[in-house]
Design a protein around this motif. Sequence first.
Motif, PDB file in Angstrom:
ATOM      1  N   TRP A   1      -0.997 -12.457   2.022  1.00 16.84           N
ATOM      2  CA  TRP A   1      -2.170 -11.726   1.555  1.00 16.84           C
ATOM      3  C   TRP A   1      -1.896 -10.249   1.264  1.00 16.84           C
ATOM      4  CZ3 TRP A   1      -3.449 -13.934   6.666  1.00 16.84           C
ATOM      5  CH2 TRP A   1      -3.693 -15.306   6.585  1.00 16.84           C
ATOM      6  N   ALA A   2      -0.653  -9.798   1.470  1.00 20.08           N
ATOM      7  CA  ALA A   2      -0.329  -8.404   1.141  1.00 20.08           C
ATOM      8  C   ALA A   2      -0.423  -8.200  -0.370  1.00 20.08           C
ATOM      9  CB  ALA A   2       1.070  -8.051   1.633  1.00 20.08           C
ATOM     10  N   GLU A   3      -0.766  -6.967  -0.777  1.00 25.03           N
ATOM     11  CA  GLU A   3      -0.975  -6.648  -2.190  1.00 25.03           C
ATOM     12  C   GLU A   3       0.212  -5.924  -2.817  1.00 25.03           C
ATOM     13  OE1 GLU A   3      -4.623  -4.465  -2.247  1.00 25.03           O
ATOM     14  OE2 GLU A   3      -5.822  -6.166  -1.579  1.00 25.03           O
ATOM     15  N   LYS A   4       1.248  -5.651  -2.028  1.00 26.65           N
ATOM     16  CA  LYS A   4       2.452  -4.991  -2.523  1.00 26.65           C
ATOM     17  C   LYS A   4       3.673  -5.666  -1.909  1.00 26.65           C
ATOM     18  CE  LYS A   4       0.441  -0.292  -2.636  1.00 26.65           C
ATOM     19  NZ  LYS A   4       0.604   1.077  -2.089  1.00 26.65           N
ATOM     20  N   ASN A   5       4.831  -5.386  -2.476  1.00 23.32           N
ATOM     21  CA  ASN A   5       6.111  -5.792  -1.907  1.00 23.32           C
ATOM     22  C   ASN A   5       6.884  -4.564  -1.464  1.00 23.32           C
ATOM     23  OD1 ASN A   5       6.760  -8.747  -2.012  1.00 23.32           O
ATOM     24  ND2 ASN A   5       6.173  -8.487  -4.153  1.00 23.32           N
ATOM     25  N   ASP A   6       7.394  -4.593  -0.246  1.00 21.04           N
ATOM     26  CA  ASP A   6       8.262  -3.524   0.239  1.00 21.04           C
ATOM     27  C   ASP A   6       9.669  -3.766  -0.292  1.00 21.04           C
ATOM     28  OD1 ASP A   6       9.739  -1.645   1.571  1.00 21.04           O
ATOM     29  OD2 ASP A   6       9.225  -2.318   3.585  1.00 21.04           O
ATOM     30  N   ILE A   7      10.167  -2.860  -1.107  1.00 26.38           N
ATOM     31  CA  ILE A   7      11.494  -3.037  -1.710  1.00 26.38           C
ATOM     32  C   ILE A   7      12.464  -1.941  -1.281  1.00 26.38           C
ATOM     33  CG2 ILE A   7      10.543  -4.228  -3.722  1.00 26.38           C
ATOM     34  CD1 ILE A   7      11.031  -1.588  -5.306  1.00 26.38           C
ATOM     35  N   GLU A   8      12.051  -1.078  -0.374  1.00 27.02           N
ATOM     36  CA  GLU A   8      12.911   0.043   0.023  1.00 27.02           C
ATOM     37  C   GLU A   8      14.260  -0.428   0.554  1.00 27.02           C
ATOM     38  OE1 GLU A   8      10.658   4.062   1.413  1.00 27.02           O
ATOM     39  OE2 GLU A   8      10.532   2.362   2.771  1.00 27.02           O
ATOM     40  N   GLY A   9      14.234  -1.448   1.423  1.00 24.30           N
ATOM     41  CA  GLY A   9      15.480  -1.918   2.014  1.00 24.30           C
ATOM     42  C   GLY A   9      16.436  -2.451   0.971  1.00 24.30           C
ATOM     43  N   THR A  10      15.907  -3.232   0.021  1.00 25.17           N
ATOM     44  CA  THR A  10      16.748  -3.787  -1.038  1.00 25.17           C
ATOM     45  C   THR A  10      17.322  -2.676  -1.913  1.00 25.17           C
ATOM     46  OG1 THR A  10      15.507  -5.858  -1.071  1.00 25.17           O
ATOM     47  CG2 THR A  10      16.760  -5.304  -3.047  1.00 25.17           C
TER      48      THR A  10
ATOM     49  N   GLY B   1      -2.673   6.013  -6.157  1.00 19.16           N
ATOM     50  CA  GLY B   1      -2.047   5.508  -4.942  1.00 19.16           C
ATOM     51  C   GLY B   1      -2.654   4.233  -4.400  1.00 19.16           C
ATOM     52  N   GLN B   2      -3.602   3.622  -5.130  1.00 19.16           N
ATOM     53  CA  GLN B   2      -4.271   2.404  -4.681  1.00 19.16           C
ATOM     54  C   GLN B   2      -3.957   1.248  -5.626  1.00 19.16           C
ATOM     55  OE1 GLN B   2      -5.930   2.362  -1.904  1.00 19.16           O
ATOM     56  NE2 GLN B   2      -6.279   4.545  -1.507  1.00 19.16           N
ATOM     57  N   VAL B   3      -3.859   0.037  -5.050  1.00 17.14           N
ATOM     58  CA  VAL B   3      -3.754  -1.153  -5.899  1.00 17.14           C
ATOM     59  C   VAL B   3      -5.177  -1.503  -6.328  1.00 17.14           C
ATOM     60  CG1 VAL B   3      -2.984  -3.540  -6.085  1.00 17.14           C
ATOM     61  CG2 VAL B   3      -1.756  -1.956  -4.601  1.00 17.14           C
ATOM     62  N   ILE B   4      -5.522  -1.155  -7.560  1.00 18.99           N
ATOM     63  CA  ILE B   4      -6.904  -1.327  -8.001  1.00 18.99           C
ATOM     64  C   ILE B   4      -7.163  -2.729  -8.553  1.00 18.99           C
ATOM     65  CG2 ILE B   4      -7.311   1.132  -8.391  1.00 18.99           C
ATOM     66  CD1 ILE B   4      -6.748   0.661 -11.366  1.00 18.99           C
ATOM     67  N   LEU B   5      -6.128  -3.391  -9.043  1.00 17.19           N
ATOM     68  CA  LEU B   5      -6.231  -4.796  -9.455  1.00 17.19           C
ATOM     69  C   LEU B   5      -5.108  -5.550  -8.753  1.00 17.19           C
ATOM     70  CD1 LEU B   5      -6.931  -4.579 -13.309  1.00 17.19           C
ATOM     71  CD2 LEU B   5      -8.550  -5.188 -11.494  1.00 17.19           C
ATOM     72  N   PRO B   6      -5.385  -6.130  -7.590  1.00 20.86           N
ATOM     73  CA  PRO B   6      -4.306  -6.708  -6.792  1.00 20.86           C
ATOM     74  C   PRO B   6      -4.022  -8.175  -7.093  1.00 20.86           C
ATOM     75  CG  PRO B   6      -6.341  -6.723  -5.539  1.00 20.86           C
ATOM     76  CD  PRO B   6      -6.659  -6.069  -6.861  1.00 20.86           C
ATOM     77  N   ASN B   7      -2.858  -8.594  -6.643  1.00 14.48           N
ATOM     78  CA  ASN B   7      -2.503  -9.987  -6.456  1.00 14.48           C
ATOM     79  C   ASN B   7      -2.115 -10.115  -4.983  1.00 14.48           C
ATOM     80  OD1 ASN B   7      -1.878 -12.657  -6.939  1.00 14.48           O
ATOM     81  ND2 ASN B   7       0.031 -12.248  -8.023  1.00 14.48           N
ATOM     82  N   TYR B   8      -1.904 -11.329  -4.477  1.00 13.79           N
ATOM     83  CA  TYR B   8      -1.742 -11.515  -3.044  1.00 13.79           C
ATOM     84  C   TYR B   8      -0.518 -12.372  -2.723  1.00 13.79           C
ATOM     85  CZ  TYR B   8      -6.605 -10.236  -3.723  1.00 13.79           C
ATOM     86  OH  TYR B   8      -7.751  -9.610  -4.138  1.00 13.79           O
TER      87      TYR B   8
END
Length: 602
Positions: A347-356, A454-461
């Motif tokens: 259900w998160a709206e973003k992907n954390d890609i910092e580590g990659t 700074g907001q996801v205004i149209l999200p996917n999950y």
Amino acid sequence: MLKIKAVFILSIFFVSISLFAQDLPSETVIKTTDLYNHLKDDLKKQIPNTEAALASYYRTAFSQRFYYDWKTVPERFALYQSTFPEAKKDHLERAKDHMTKFAASSPWVLPFNYQNGQKVNAYALRHLARQHKMIDIAFNYFYDNKNPIYINYFTQQMQSLNTALENKTYEKIENGNGTYEAFRSGYRILNWLEIHNLFLGEKAYTDKDQLTTIATLLQHGENLYQTNATFTDGNHQTRGMSALAMLAILLRDFEGTDKWYDRAMLRLNEHLDKEINPDGFQFERSVHYHMSDIETYYFVYQLAKYSNIAIDSTFENKLKSLFTSLAKISYPDKTAPVLQDDTNEPWAEKNDIEGTMTLGYVLFEDPTFGYFAKDKIDAGLYWFLNQHQLESLQDIKKQNPNYGSVALPETAYYVMRQGWDKKDKMMIISNGVDDLKPDHQHGDVLGIQAVANGQVILPNYQVRYSLTDFDFFKSSMVKNVALVDNEVQGKQWTSNEGGSGFGKFKNLPLPKTIAWETNSQFDLFVGSHNGFENIGVNYSRQLIYVKDNFWIVKDNFTSNTPHTYKQVWQGHYTEELKPNLIRSNFPDATGLDIYQLAAVRL
């Protein structure tokens, strides 16, 4: 007399073969006392035929060939604890969960029960087969003052699989949950190699234990070699072939491992050619699987470099392109959109890609990758970097990306971008379906996602395979798409044959990109799909980004009969003043207004 003499000569011939043609077995594990017989002749001349000598040799070999020297485990573990203090709680919980559920001597075929009497399902069996939580058990050994119960648990569970192999009481590939299927076997090898290197300096991990692990890995390697003689699309084979290449490099003193390496690299290069699109994105179109592929290829690339094994420039260039394409689709806040089967945080709206992206910087020292990087690698990758690489993160060179509005034309992602300040606007359009393996595709053809302020205004999950709402969150009803009547894009949902939760649509629309243009004033995208032609409706979507201001989304439906046409918008909205305006508000007092320019019938 002639007949007897012939039989005698024939028996001598068979004895000769048994002495000198020591093929590695795939259906049984070599006895530790017999490992010496499978070594290449050069090494046989260097070490005595004893278990102690072979174990000693391989402790030295791993210190030189693995990603870091096991002799530095005490210092590395101390640094790990100080760098990732939050990891301990997670390791303890996961280790307890695994050890509570599964006996050290575990069954490997359904049906069977957890130790508390509840039934083990297919999803749990697959994770047992991957041995993910055995890593946590290994860490508990160090957290718990080197209590040998954790080493004993590891060696006993490995032996229980070897016993199941001998008795043929393990899950077969044909039932969908194969214990030795390439993906699960490959992950198990990766995890066991990490554990083996962690334990090499420990007295409780005896010479016999070490050689049993090596013998088990040799059986796994030969099994992967024999069962991957041809190309099979998807990340299951790549994970297995990555593991096979790792074994071929680390255990290269054994006869037969040269052919392992050749086959593994042949398969991996085929996957790079067929599955990494020319625009640099992984063909399944998911950020999660894209990042997984990066790790899969990295493990081989890094070990080969350590051992001065030449890597084809195409391999290196493709690996670098995976980082570049990820940067191109990223949000201004250094995260990435949720695309298809992204599964890390449901259900998160973003992907954390910092580590990659940090890994990308470590490998290529590209300051654009450095823009996304942080001063420490992800905890899971920490044990696959050497000390020099870890130290390089203390002085990261950063440069703002120069990617504006861009297209990944083969993957069919289109990005409308204002800039790279955190509050800048960005929209991404998805208009692709892979024709070979759309298994991880969602019903989001011509779907959009957007950020602003700074907001996801149209999200996917994000989704999770084991959750009961998985198929719903994969459907068009939770995407920013247009629909007709009660039709959704993804049709004829089917669960996978193993019953582990993962499933796919049998039918998805065929998309087409009609126009893409970007300039200093506006970005324009036009696309269509055939998802509603079964009910006599032709459909296309037009998007215009008026630079730095707003987007216009126009959906076009053509039909000879009346239908109900819908625009679906994700988020939390209130109806404001008029029925043609909806508004979402965010905690920082920013918001999104969606105006319906045509007359609205509710």
